[in-house]
Design a protein around this motif. Sequence first.
Motif, PDB file in Angstrom:
ATOM      1  N   UNK A 119       0.834  -1.204   0.000  1.00 56.59           N
ATOM      2  CA  UNK A 119       0.000   0.000   0.000  1.00 56.59           C
ATOM      3  C   UNK A 119       0.872   1.259   0.000  1.00 56.59           C
ATOM      4  N   UNK A 120       1.967   1.239   0.746  1.00 52.89           N
ATOM      5  CA  UNK A 120       2.864   2.390   0.808  1.00 52.89           C
ATOM      6  C   UNK A 120       3.651   2.572  -0.486  1.00 52.89           C
ATOM      7  N   UNK A 121       4.154   1.454  -1.034  1.00 52.57           N
ATOM      8  CA  UNK A 121       5.045   1.533  -2.185  1.00 52.57           C
ATOM      9  C   UNK A 121       4.308   1.623  -3.514  1.00 52.57           C
ATOM     10  N   UNK A 122       3.151   1.005  -3.604  1.00 49.30           N
ATOM     11  CA  UNK A 122       2.403   0.976  -4.861  1.00 49.30           C
ATOM     12  C   UNK A 122       0.903   0.975  -4.574  1.00 49.30           C
ATOM     13  N   UNK A 123       0.335   2.138  -4.239  1.00 50.45           N
ATOM     14  CA  UNK A 123      -1.090   2.200  -3.903  1.00 50.45           C
ATOM     15  C   UNK A 123      -2.008   1.613  -4.971  1.00 50.45           C
ATOM     16  N   UNK A 155      -6.490  -9.334  -1.085  1.00 55.10           N
ATOM     17  CA  UNK A 155      -6.397  -8.555   0.155  1.00 55.10           C
ATOM     18  C   UNK A 155      -7.783  -8.046   0.525  1.00 55.10           C
ATOM     19  N   UNK A 156      -8.238  -8.385   1.715  1.00 56.07           N
ATOM     20  CA  UNK A 156      -9.508  -7.876   2.220  1.00 56.07           C
ATOM     21  C   UNK A 156      -9.224  -6.811   3.276  1.00 56.07           C
ATOM     22  N   UNK A 157      -9.898  -5.672   3.153  1.00 54.73           N
ATOM     23  CA  UNK A 157      -9.775  -4.595   4.136  1.00 54.73           C
ATOM     24  C   UNK A 157     -11.124  -4.373   4.808  1.00 54.73           C
ATOM     25  N   UNK A 158     -11.081  -3.702   5.937  1.00 60.74           N
ATOM     26  CA  UNK A 158     -12.302  -3.514   6.723  1.00 60.74           C
ATOM     27  C   UNK A 158     -13.354  -2.720   5.960  1.00 60.74           C
ATOM     28  N   UNK A 159     -12.921  -1.735   5.153  1.00 68.63           N
ATOM     29  CA  UNK A 159     -13.845  -0.901   4.378  1.00 68.63           C
ATOM     30  C   UNK A 159     -13.311  -0.731   2.962  1.00 68.63           C
ATOM     31  N   UNK A 160     -14.018  -1.286   1.991  1.00 64.79           N
ATOM     32  CA  UNK A 160     -13.594  -1.154   0.595  1.00 64.79           C
ATOM     33  C   UNK A 160     -13.543   0.304   0.153  1.00 64.79           C
ATOM     34  N   UNK A 161     -14.474   1.098   0.645  1.00 59.01           N
ATOM     35  CA  UNK A 161     -14.535   2.503   0.243  1.00 59.01           C
ATOM     36  C   UNK A 161     -13.341   3.290   0.765  1.00 59.01           C
ATOM     37  N   UNK A 162     -12.770   2.811   1.876  1.00 57.31           N
ATOM     38  CA  UNK A 162     -11.636   3.505   2.501  1.00 57.31           C
ATOM     39  C   UNK A 162     -10.387   2.640   2.420  1.00 57.31           C
ATOM     40  N   UNK A 163     -10.148   2.016   1.259  1.00 55.65           N
ATOM     41  CA  UNK A 163      -9.051   1.072   1.108  1.00 55.65           C
ATOM     42  C   UNK A 163      -7.678   1.698   1.349  1.00 55.65           C
ATOM     43  N   UNK A 164      -7.556   3.009   1.198  1.00 56.10           N
ATOM     44  CA  UNK A 164      -6.253   3.661   1.354  1.00 56.10           C
ATOM     45  C   UNK A 164      -5.755   3.649   2.792  1.00 56.10           C
ATOM     46  N   UNK A 165      -6.663   3.565   3.760  1.00 55.26           N
ATOM     47  CA  UNK A 165      -6.232   3.587   5.160  1.00 55.26           C
ATOM     48  C   UNK A 165      -6.893   2.511   6.017  1.00 55.26           C
ATOM     49  N   UNK A 166      -7.837   1.780   5.453  1.00 50.60           N
ATOM     50  CA  UNK A 166      -8.580   0.789   6.225  1.00 50.60           C
ATOM     51  C   UNK A 166      -7.688  -0.389   6.624  1.00 50.60           C
ATOM     52  N   UNK A 167      -8.003  -0.981   7.769  1.00 52.50           N
ATOM     53  CA  UNK A 167      -7.211  -2.087   8.298  1.00 52.50           C
ATOM     54  C   UNK A 167      -7.345  -3.334   7.429  1.00 52.50           C
ATOM     55  N   UNK A 168      -6.226  -3.993   7.175  1.00 53.93           N
ATOM     56  CA  UNK A 168      -6.225  -5.266   6.444  1.00 53.93           C
ATOM     57  C   UNK A 168      -6.742  -6.344   7.385  1.00 53.93           C
ATOM     58  N   UNK A 169      -7.697  -7.155   6.908  1.00 58.50           N
ATOM     59  CA  UNK A 169      -8.318  -8.165   7.760  1.00 58.50           C
ATOM     60  C   UNK A 169      -8.105  -9.602   7.281  1.00 58.50           C
ATOM     61  N   UNK A 170      -7.731  -9.790   6.003  1.00 56.43           N
ATOM     62  CA  UNK A 170      -7.538 -11.158   5.512  1.00 56.43           C
ATOM     63  C   UNK A 170      -6.708 -11.149   4.237  1.00 56.43           C
ATOM     64  N   UNK A 171      -5.853 -12.160   4.118  1.00 56.83           N
ATOM     65  CA  UNK A 171      -5.072 -12.399   2.901  1.00 56.83           C
ATOM     66  C   UNK A 171      -5.493 -13.746   2.324  1.00 56.83           C
ATOM     67  N   UNK A 172      -5.731 -13.782   1.008  1.00 52.16           N
ATOM     68  CA  UNK A 172      -6.030 -15.030   0.284  1.00 52.16           C
ATOM     69  C   UNK A 172      -5.058 -15.116  -0.885  1.00 52.16           C
ATOM     70  N   UNK A 173      -3.934 -15.767  -0.666  1.00 54.71           N
ATOM     71  CA  UNK A 173      -2.957 -15.882  -1.748  1.00 54.71           C
ATOM     72  C   UNK A 173      -2.433 -17.307  -1.826  1.00 54.71           C
ATOM     73  N   UNK A 174      -2.751 -17.978  -2.921  1.00 51.61           N
ATOM     74  CA  UNK A 174      -2.182 -19.284  -3.224  1.00 51.61           C
ATOM     75  C   UNK A 174      -2.192 -19.433  -4.735  1.00 51.61           C
ATOM     76  N   UNK A 175      -1.081 -19.111  -5.347  1.00 52.69           N
ATOM     77  CA  UNK A 175      -1.018 -19.105  -6.810  1.00 52.69           C
ATOM     78  C   UNK A 175      -1.235 -20.494  -7.403  1.00 52.69           C
TER      79      UNK A 175
END
Length: 268
Positions: A119-123, A155-175
Amino acid sequence: MNYQTIMKSDEGVKEWTGNIRKWGFCFVDGCPTTSPGTQSLIERIAFIRTTHYGGFWRFTSDLSTKDSAYTQLALGAHNDNTYFTDPAGLQTFHLLSHTNGGGGASLLVDGFRAANILRQESPEAFRTLCHTKIRGHSSGNEGIAIMPDRAFPVITVESDADWQSSEVTQIRWNNDDRAAMTGLDSTAIAAFYAAARKWVGILRRPQSEYWVQLQPGTTLTFDNWRVLHGRSAFTGEREMCGAYTNMDDFISRWKTLHFSKEDILNAV
């Protein structure tokens, strides 16, 4: 933590669940190198979740289940159960034995930390992985064809509308378990792959990776919604056991050990 501390009192379970909640994982030393001893430990949090792999499982690299975990191959950082609508919340591993060979170090990566770095390096890449929904699947075994009823973002965040600062709540990554991206147009697919390349680059940074060689008698329990795991290739014969725990049941156990009933109900 120590096995007996957890088995003897809820104060031990309180500390154990607190460590998992805070750090994303916790080791427990002094566990009997048996299936019953390991299962009893896991059930101090909650009942074991049954999937198409069974409930409590004990396995070797014999491809008895058609899954890369049942091989000697290296596995990159990933989350389990991305093909479930509700992935398991916790996963516990216990290496019971490793003979006639070496390797097989375990890899842990804090997905929440990696997501915040992205999020910091590539919004724009972060936004893409929050908003582009993809499916996973598990279809390698006879009579099994599992796919969630809808697609989900990496990446799931608490609020999709506020994705820039909302807390990350879940990762789903399995290529390895990602299904074909048939529902997306070519522009969306290209954006996803560009974002995924940046994401994987962060996961593979030495600062992101924590490597540990598991030993018989020490269990590892981690938050599957937060921590990605993997392993290095190995030789010889390895026997593992472990199980999944539902996230809702873990959170319930953590809450009831850390907060009063009144505080829990006031937060509803």
